[in-house]
Design a protein around this motif. Structure first.
Motif, PDB file in Angstrom:
ATOM      1  N   THR A 108     135.941 -23.081 -54.097  1.00 43.70           N
ATOM      2  CA  THR A 108     135.709 -22.837 -55.529  1.00 43.70           C
ATOM      3  C   THR A 108     136.689 -21.800 -56.064  1.00 43.70           C
ATOM      4  O   THR A 108     137.181 -21.918 -57.191  1.00 43.70           O
ATOM      5  CB  THR A 108     134.263 -22.359 -55.781  1.00 43.70           C
ATOM      6  OG1 THR A 108     133.384 -23.116 -54.961  1.00 43.70           O
ATOM      7  CG2 THR A 108     133.879 -22.546 -57.234  1.00 43.70           C
ATOM      8  N   LEU A 123     131.017 -27.596 -60.615  1.00 45.52           N
ATOM      9  CA  LEU A 123     130.591 -28.999 -60.657  1.00 45.52           C
ATOM     10  C   LEU A 123     131.346 -29.843 -59.626  1.00 45.52           C
ATOM     11  O   LEU A 123     130.779 -30.753 -59.021  1.00 45.52           O
ATOM     12  CB  LEU A 123     130.813 -29.576 -62.054  1.00 45.52           C
ATOM     13  CG  LEU A 123     129.815 -29.159 -63.138  1.00 45.52           C
ATOM     14  CD1 LEU A 123     130.267 -29.671 -64.495  1.00 45.52           C
ATOM     15  CD2 LEU A 123     128.414 -29.660 -62.819  1.00 45.52           C
ATOM     16  N   ALA A 126     130.015 -28.694 -56.077  1.00 44.88           N
ATOM     17  CA  ALA A 126     128.559 -28.788 -55.881  1.00 44.88           C
ATOM     18  C   ALA A 126     128.113 -29.980 -55.021  1.00 44.88           C
ATOM     19  O   ALA A 126     127.264 -29.805 -54.133  1.00 44.88           O
ATOM     20  CB  ALA A 126     127.846 -28.813 -57.239  1.00 44.88           C
ATOM     21  N   PRO A 127     128.629 -31.214 -55.245  1.00 50.68           N
ATOM     22  CA  PRO A 127     128.198 -32.332 -54.378  1.00 50.68           C
ATOM     23  C   PRO A 127     128.502 -32.080 -52.902  1.00 50.68           C
ATOM     24  O   PRO A 127     127.698 -32.439 -52.032  1.00 50.68           O
ATOM     25  CB  PRO A 127     129.026 -33.516 -54.907  1.00 50.68           C
ATOM     26  CG  PRO A 127     129.374 -33.150 -56.311  1.00 50.68           C
ATOM     27  CD  PRO A 127     129.561 -31.674 -56.303  1.00 50.68           C
ATOM     28  N   GLY A 214     124.196 -36.277 -54.562  1.00 49.22           N
ATOM     29  CA  GLY A 214     125.410 -35.494 -54.795  1.00 49.22           C
ATOM     30  C   GLY A 214     126.641 -36.170 -54.240  1.00 49.22           C
ATOM     31  O   GLY A 214     127.664 -36.268 -54.915  1.00 49.22           O
ATOM     32  N   THR A 217     128.796 -39.104 -55.973  1.00 54.29           N
ATOM     33  CA  THR A 217     129.823 -38.852 -56.989  1.00 54.29           C
ATOM     34  C   THR A 217     131.189 -38.571 -56.374  1.00 54.29           C
ATOM     35  O   THR A 217     132.177 -38.499 -57.079  1.00 54.29           O
ATOM     36  CB  THR A 217     129.421 -37.650 -57.862  1.00 54.29           C
ATOM     37  OG1 THR A 217     129.354 -36.479 -57.035  1.00 54.29           O
ATOM     38  CG2 THR A 217     128.083 -37.885 -58.536  1.00 54.29           C
ATOM     39  N   VAL A 395     124.789 -25.132 -66.748  1.00 58.71           N
ATOM     40  CA  VAL A 395     125.640 -26.090 -66.032  1.00 58.71           C
ATOM     41  C   VAL A 395     125.493 -25.906 -64.523  1.00 58.71           C
ATOM     42  O   VAL A 395     125.342 -26.876 -63.767  1.00 58.71           O
ATOM     43  CB  VAL A 395     127.125 -25.928 -66.456  1.00 58.71           C
ATOM     44  CG1 VAL A 395     128.050 -26.705 -65.517  1.00 58.71           C
ATOM     45  CG2 VAL A 395     127.326 -26.405 -67.889  1.00 58.71           C
ATOM     46  N   THR A 396     125.531 -24.649 -64.078  1.00 62.08           N
ATOM     47  CA  THR A 396     125.441 -24.379 -62.637  1.00 62.08           C
ATOM     48  C   THR A 396     124.037 -24.661 -62.094  1.00 62.08           C
ATOM     49  O   THR A 396     123.900 -25.121 -60.954  1.00 62.08           O
ATOM     50  CB  THR A 396     125.846 -22.922 -62.333  1.00 62.08           C
ATOM     51  OG1 THR A 396     125.114 -22.033 -63.205  1.00 62.08           O
ATOM     52  CG2 THR A 396     127.332 -22.714 -62.571  1.00 62.08           C
ATOM     53  N   ASP A 398     122.002 -27.017 -63.201  1.00 59.81           N
ATOM     54  CA  ASP A 398     121.925 -28.473 -63.098  1.00 59.81           C
ATOM     55  C   ASP A 398     122.714 -28.996 -61.896  1.00 59.81           C
ATOM     56  O   ASP A 398     122.289 -29.938 -61.228  1.00 59.81           O
ATOM     57  CB  ASP A 398     122.458 -29.130 -64.372  1.00 59.81           C
ATOM     58  CG  ASP A 398     121.525 -28.921 -65.566  1.00 59.81           C
ATOM     59  OD1 ASP A 398     120.355 -28.567 -65.338  1.00 59.81           O
ATOM     60  OD2 ASP A 398     121.985 -29.096 -66.714  1.00 59.81           O
ATOM     61  N   SER A 399     123.864 -28.362 -61.632  1.00 58.61           N
ATOM     62  CA  SER A 399     124.729 -28.839 -60.543  1.00 58.61           C
ATOM     63  C   SER A 399     124.050 -28.724 -59.184  1.00 58.61           C
ATOM     64  O   SER A 399     124.313 -29.513 -58.274  1.00 58.61           O
ATOM     65  CB  SER A 399     126.046 -28.060 -60.528  1.00 58.61           C
ATOM     66  OG  SER A 399     125.842 -26.733 -60.067  1.00 58.61           O
ATOM     67  N   LYS A 401     120.603 -28.637 -58.865  1.00 63.19           N
ATOM     68  CA  LYS A 401     119.216 -29.116 -59.027  1.00 63.19           C
ATOM     69  C   LYS A 401     118.217 -27.957 -58.945  1.00 63.19           C
ATOM     70  O   LYS A 401     117.198 -28.017 -58.245  1.00 63.19           O
ATOM     71  CB  LYS A 401     118.852 -30.166 -57.964  1.00 63.19           C
ATOM     72  CG  LYS A 401     119.968 -31.109 -57.555  1.00 63.19           C
ATOM     73  CD  LYS A 401     120.370 -32.028 -58.668  1.00 63.19           C
ATOM     74  CE  LYS A 401     121.415 -33.036 -58.168  1.00 63.19           C
ATOM     75  NZ  LYS A 401     122.226 -33.591 -59.240  1.00 63.19           N
TER      76      LYS A 401
END
Length: 433
Positions: A108, A123, A126-127, A214, A217, A395-396, A398-399, A401
């Protein structure tokens, strides 16, 4: 507007109104403008003077806006081509599962440092983090701290809007501010890895279903090879560092070669695009980059309005007076202004814009060198910039969960990371050099 001095209470009222309106979900741009207008009127300005305050403030950020739009080319290429994902996958694969937290934080950090916005960088990784966390039994709070802390570290050495704002606020070259942030960034990364490692068994774990959703994607088949994916950021870094390297090494020809980020960032993006064999997608990538920068540009203009209000007021004089009365060093005005303004706006870039526009001259008047001021304001803006009134928080969450309550629990740890970088920057640039 010459001779107009707005009362400090008007500036505080305007800032408070803007924050309340943002918390009430009003568009941040309108919230900042409305706060600036009401604050100016409360502070003693008439309607005509209020317009002048807003125009003056927004004009002051136009240089930053131009460079942010230019950075959109590089950001669009890195995100749309899959180059950022390819780099993240390569870093995590290289370190393996045993060093998963370090790998995620570093991935990151690197992606953000290459010019990708910090929420987008989170984002992207995250996956991968969800998949690794499920396999290794690492909690969501530890995973997101690794991503957020690594992103914060990368953000202060990146050609992102916040760094551009810090450089322009003190009339410095972008490359010098990026380079000066390196020591605090490394310290931030180390603290991130230590804290996340201590938290890896605490809190909610990643379910198998979340990990599977995750990884859906992340289609690695569409990613460019790593050797080509790194071309764009590598070109940007090399070109941006020519001037600092010349200054450090004493090579006068390089030191005098001052090529602005306005030219370098789009050029690096286009070269990277060609290296990946995707020159036919120039319109698609640049359009995407521009659209991703639009929201940031609008917020920067709104921040310019509130900064115009604060700079037209005597608030900075009052803060300087309080610092003098308290007996603490005036050097602390730089990090304090960054911390407070970023907390108020829940945004690193907006916080830097408001802090430099409002307190920049006062900071310099207290004897702080421009580069030191830029780095201290910049790192200060990373301490409590992830509050719920900003988009980064949501945003973070949600990324990974996470619920709002779970995400709130992460803020103190993020503050420790940002605080570490601020303390290091203040010690190194405020007192040692």
């Amino acid at each position: 507007m010459e001779g107009l001095i707005i009362g400090w209470y008007g500036a505080l009222a305007g800032l408070a109104i803007a924050i309340i309106l943002i918390l009430r979900k009003l568009n941040p741009v309108y919230a900042l403008f409305l706060g600036a207008i009401v604050g100016a009127l409360i502070g003693g300005a008439n309607l005509e003077q209020t317009v002048s305050v807003l125009v003056s403030g927004t004009q002051s950020v136009m240089g930053t806006v131009l460079r942010v739009l230019a950075a959109g080319v590089l950001a669009g290429v890195m995100m749309e081509s899959g180059a950022a994902e390819a780099i993240a996958q390569a870093i995590v694969k290289k370190f393996g599962g045993s060093k998963a937290i370090l790998a995620l934080a570093l991935a990151t950090m690197v992606i953000t440092a290459m010019g990708v916005f910090i929420p987008v960088a989170v984002l992207i990784v995250a996956p991968i983090a969800l998949s690794v966390g499920n396999k290794m039994g690492i909690s969501k709070v530890a995973l997101l701290l690794a991503l957020s802390g690594g992103g914060k570290a990368g953000n202060i050495i990146s050609p992102n809007p916040n760094t551009i704002a810090a450089a322009r606020g003190f009339d410095l070259d972008l490359s010098h501010v990026m380079l000066a942030g390196l020591i605090p960034a490394v310290c931030g990364l180390i603290v991130t890895v230590i804290l996340a490692s201590l938290l890896k068994k605490k809190g909610i774990m990643v379910t198998t279903e979340e990990a599977a959703n995750g990884t859906d994607t992340a289609n690695t088949a569409t990613y460019p090879p790593l050797s080509r994916a790194i071309v764009a950021p590598l070109v940007a870094i090399v070109l941006l560092m020519i001037n600092p390297i010349g200054s450090i090494s004493g090579i006068e020809a390089l030191a005098r070669l001052k090529v602005d980020a306005l030219y370098i960032l789009p050029l690096a993006g286009i070269i990277g695009m060609l290296a990946m064999g995707q020159g036919n997608k120039v319109l698609q990538y640049t359009s995407s980059g521009l659209s991703k920068m639009t929201a940031t540009v609008l917020i920067l203009i709104g921040a310019g309005g509130i900064a115009g209000l604060i700079s037209a007021s005597d608030l900075s004089n009052q803060v300087v007076h309080l610092i003098e009365l308290s007996g603490i060093s005036g050097t602390f005005l730089a990090p304090i202004s960054g911390i407070l303004m970023a907390a108020a706006t829940a945004s690193t870039s907006t916080g830097v814009i408001v802090a430099t526009g409002s307190f920049g001259q006062a900071i310099l008047d207290m004897g702080t060198a421009p580069l030191a001021a830029a780095v201290m304001v910049h790192t200060g803006a990373t301490v409590i910039d992830s509050l719920p009134q900003g988009t980064y928080f949501h945003v973070t969450a949600d990324s990974m969960k996470m619920t709002i309550k779970q995400r709130m629990g992460l803020i103190p740890y993020e503050a420790v990371v940002g605080g570490t970088m601020t303390i290091v920057a203040t010690l190194v640039y405020g007192f040692l050099f």
